[in-house]
Enzyme design. Sequence first.
Site, PDB file in Angstrom:
ATOM      1  N   GLU A   6       0.245  -1.215   5.894  1.00 13.87           N
ATOM      2  CA  GLU A   6       1.320  -0.684   6.727  1.00 13.87           C
ATOM      3  C   GLU A   6       1.200   0.815   6.923  1.00 13.87           C
ATOM      4  O   GLU A   6       1.475   1.338   8.013  1.00 13.87           O
ATOM      5  CB  GLU A   6       2.674  -1.027   6.091  1.00 13.87           C
ATOM      6  N   ASP A  60       0.825  -1.207   0.000  1.00 11.57           N
ATOM      7  CA  ASP A  60       0.000   0.000   0.000  1.00 11.57           C
ATOM      8  C   ASP A  60       0.859   1.255   0.000  1.00 11.57           C
ATOM      9  O   ASP A  60       2.037   1.236   0.380  1.00 11.57           O
ATOM     10  CB  ASP A  60      -0.962   0.012   1.189  1.00 11.57           C
TER      11      ASP A  60
END
Length: 403
Positions: A164, A103
């Site tokens: 994350e 991400d």
Amino acid sequence: MTSLTASESATLERAADAPMLAQVEQWAAVNSGTGNLAGLRTVAGLLADAFAALPGEVRLVAPDSVENVDAAGHVKTIQRGDHLHLRVRPEAPVQLLLTGHMDTVFAADHPFQSLRWLEDGVLNGPGTADMKAGISVILAALGALEASPFAARVGYDVMINSDEETGSHASAALIAELAQGKTAALTYEPALPDGTLAGARPGSGNFSILIHGRSAHAGRNPEEGRNALIAAADLALRLNALKSAELKVNPAKIDGGGPNNVVPDQAILRVNMRPSTPDAMAAAETALRDAVAAVSHEHDVHCHLHGNFNRPPKPLDPAATRLFELVRDCGAALGLPPIGWNATGGVCDGNNIAACGIPVVDTMGPRGGAIHSSDEFLIVDSLAERAQLSALTMMRIAERGTV
């Protein structure tokens, strides 16, 4: 050890020859902001295809549920993307964990969506340094390791999570599970432009305090109201006063309020706290709860605390220091400029791994900078450099049987 053996040299040539730049360009061209589930699915599929070149089984792991308090004070479940996991040789005597994230901080509607060359060898684009390039380095280093004489001695888990950038709430349990029993861990956040690594890190906790007061007419009977906005402001000031050398506090936002002629009956205070040590984290949590209780009593309001310290502090213990020194020595063997490490105020999955008692270096990715901004850049020459650094580090851990 400052020189390379013949077998190490051959393995390192293979690492440098991997098609890392092409992979970064392909993966970074797909928006994979943490909330862009469609983009994350696409990237997860691309990564699964790429990591299928390694032995072992690639699987996509469903995310854990995540809760969030919205601006109206409702606790809602947020959906996150699947995480990628690869396990190879779990029976080998040396076990490693390599982690990264797919991400980025750039949402699907963010204007920063394309790649461009800032100058020769410097690529600008969303997620180039943080951390599509780091994922390509993992793949290149492991591909080289598999062709080395040390392959049979080392097994590994690779975990690429989808959340994350928002704290790894949907993957923390998976990280903790995979960290168990590992000899060491490597995480592929970008190194600084000069190659410096992040050393000690503070912990981090994000909290939302929902405050319920009582509405009343601001002119006719304000004394019968209980102003939630004032209580939230008081709490923000009290928490801000907790700042010290061992604790950073950032009251970041207050949601609430309404018409000027109504005493507001609800407010939500958002705050981030970053303790530098486990003791400071415990003290911060106690002080936070004490401040909430005091404001509840003094303002005659009801407060609900939501959130936790999702990133524990990451001090450098002796085992972690040995791993940093090994990486430094491998860099010297490769002829790289001296590799150092400094404490940083940022946090990442390395915090969670270190909390499991596993030594970790969490900036093994390529050199780059300006991350989390539209100026983000990757220094392309460092792809081969860092793939070789990882491959050599893993081979020497395998040879030693320890860090």
